[in-house]
Design a protein around this motif. Structure first.
Motif, PDB file in Angstrom:
ATOM      1  N   VAL A   7       0.849  -1.205   0.000  1.00 63.81           N
ATOM      2  CA  VAL A   7       0.000   0.000   0.000  1.00 63.81           C
ATOM      3  C   VAL A   7       0.875   1.241   0.000  1.00 63.81           C
ATOM      4  CG1 VAL A   7      -1.596   1.343   1.450  1.00 63.81           C
ATOM      5  CG2 VAL A   7      -2.052  -1.080   0.996  1.00 63.81           C
ATOM      6  N   ALA A   8       1.866   1.274   0.886  1.00 64.65           N
ATOM      7  CA  ALA A   8       2.741   2.445   0.982  1.00 64.65           C
ATOM      8  C   ALA A   8       3.539   2.648  -0.302  1.00 64.65           C
ATOM      9  CB  ALA A   8       3.669   2.303   2.186  1.00 64.65           C
ATOM     10  N   GLU A   9       4.040   1.577  -0.891  1.00 62.15           N
ATOM     11  CA  GLU A   9       4.796   1.685  -2.138  1.00 62.15           C
ATOM     12  C   GLU A   9       3.921   2.260  -3.260  1.00 62.15           C
ATOM     13  OE1 GLU A   9       7.977   1.198  -3.022  1.00 62.15           O
ATOM     14  OE2 GLU A   9       8.606   0.655  -1.005  1.00 62.15           O
ATOM     15  N   ALA A  10       2.699   1.768  -3.354  1.00 70.00           N
ATOM     16  CA  ALA A  10       1.780   2.289  -4.372  1.00 70.00           C
ATOM     17  C   ALA A  10       1.472   3.761  -4.098  1.00 70.00           C
ATOM     18  CB  ALA A  10       0.492   1.466  -4.391  1.00 70.00           C
ATOM     19  N   ALA A  11       1.307   4.117  -2.838  1.00 68.08           N
ATOM     20  CA  ALA A  11       1.032   5.515  -2.480  1.00 68.08           C
ATOM     21  C   ALA A  11       2.215   6.409  -2.851  1.00 68.08           C
ATOM     22  CB  ALA A  11       0.709   5.622  -0.995  1.00 68.08           C
ATOM     23  N   ILE A  12       3.426   5.939  -2.629  1.00 70.25           N
ATOM     24  CA  ILE A  12       4.616   6.716  -3.009  1.00 70.25           C
ATOM     25  C   ILE A  12       4.614   6.969  -4.512  1.00 70.25           C
ATOM     26  CG2 ILE A  12       7.138   6.603  -3.223  1.00 70.25           C
ATOM     27  CD1 ILE A  12       7.088   5.086  -0.472  1.00 70.25           C
ATOM     28  N   GLU A  30      -5.930   0.179  -6.786  1.00 64.73           N
ATOM     29  CA  GLU A  30      -5.692  -0.123  -8.203  1.00 64.73           C
ATOM     30  C   GLU A  30      -4.205  -0.202  -8.520  1.00 64.73           C
ATOM     31  OE1 GLU A  30      -7.814   2.859 -10.420  1.00 64.73           O
ATOM     32  OE2 GLU A  30      -9.751   2.181  -9.653  1.00 64.73           O
ATOM     33  N   ALA A  31      -3.427   0.782  -8.027  1.00 61.73           N
ATOM     34  CA  ALA A  31      -1.999   0.824  -8.332  1.00 61.73           C
ATOM     35  C   ALA A  31      -1.254  -0.366  -7.720  1.00 61.73           C
ATOM     36  CB  ALA A  31      -1.387   2.129  -7.836  1.00 61.73           C
ATOM     37  N   ALA A  32      -1.705  -0.813  -6.553  1.00 60.23           N
ATOM     38  CA  ALA A  32      -1.060  -1.947  -5.885  1.00 60.23           C
ATOM     39  C   ALA A  32      -1.588  -3.284  -6.376  1.00 60.23           C
ATOM     40  CB  ALA A  32      -1.255  -1.835  -4.374  1.00 60.23           C
TER      41      ALA A  32
END
Length: 191
Positions: A7-12, A30-32
């Motif tokens: 989640v954090a990686e996708a948020a970054i 979606e991104a993750a």
């Protein structure tokens, strides 16, 4: 990778690509590549998502930056070479840096995020102080702040400003000039 890290990686990535407005729980799902609602299970509120993202970002940057300087410079090491290498690595990872800028601006409006951001910043300043103390600085705390400010200025100018990306040789020369001023034996003497 744990779900919270995904989640954090996708948020970054979203912060770097779309800015703060593009960071939503649904966009992170979606991104993750996660099922809808997964981000909400990890970070219920937007504030929690921002805090999770900043914590992960700080962890990644600490590994990259502080990890290179954690034990201080090796004996007889060229401190300018070491620091130019750290700057080069930071400039190559635009994703993390752009996300950090987004979070830095948001932290000016969210006191709970500011606390995390400031604590992360201290983890970068402390090694700079230690390196400069070991190199003979007469005022390592002030010089550590100046070294970090110099590095941040170079990074900002390159990534978000109007500056061109400096070569490692340019970075090495700039750091060497800065260190010469900080480490001269008599501060009243010109370098």
């Amino acid at each position: 990778m744990k779900r919270s890290e995904a989640v954090a990686e996708a948020a970054i990535t979203l912060l770097a690509e779309r800015g703060m407005r593009g960071l939503t729980h649904r966009a992170v799902d979606e991104a993750a590549g996660l099922p809808p609602g997964s981000t909400s299970n990890v970070a219920r509120t937007r504030a929690a998502l921002l805090e999770l993202t900043l914590s992960r970002l700080s962890e990644l940057e600490e590994r990259a930056v502080v990890g290179a300087t954690a034990d201080g410079p090796p004996p007889d090491a060229d401190l300018a070479e070491l620091l130019a290498g750290v700057l080069t690595a930071q400039l190559r990872d635009r994703r993390r840096t752009l996300a950090r800028y987004e979070l830095a601006l948001e932290a000016t409006r969210r006191p709970e995020l500011r606390v995390i951001y400031d604590r992360a910043g201290d983890r970068f300043r402390a090694p700079a102080v230690a390196l400069l103390a070991a190199a003979g600085s007469r005022d390592p705390v002030r010089h550590g702040r100046q070294l970090v400010a110099f590095a941040e200025g170079v990074i900002f100018d390159t990534i978000a400003g109007a500056g061109a990306e400096p070569s490692t040789d340019d970075l090495r020369a700039g750091v060497r000039e800065l260190l010469a001023g900080m480490l001269q034996s008599d501060p009243a003497e010109p370098a």
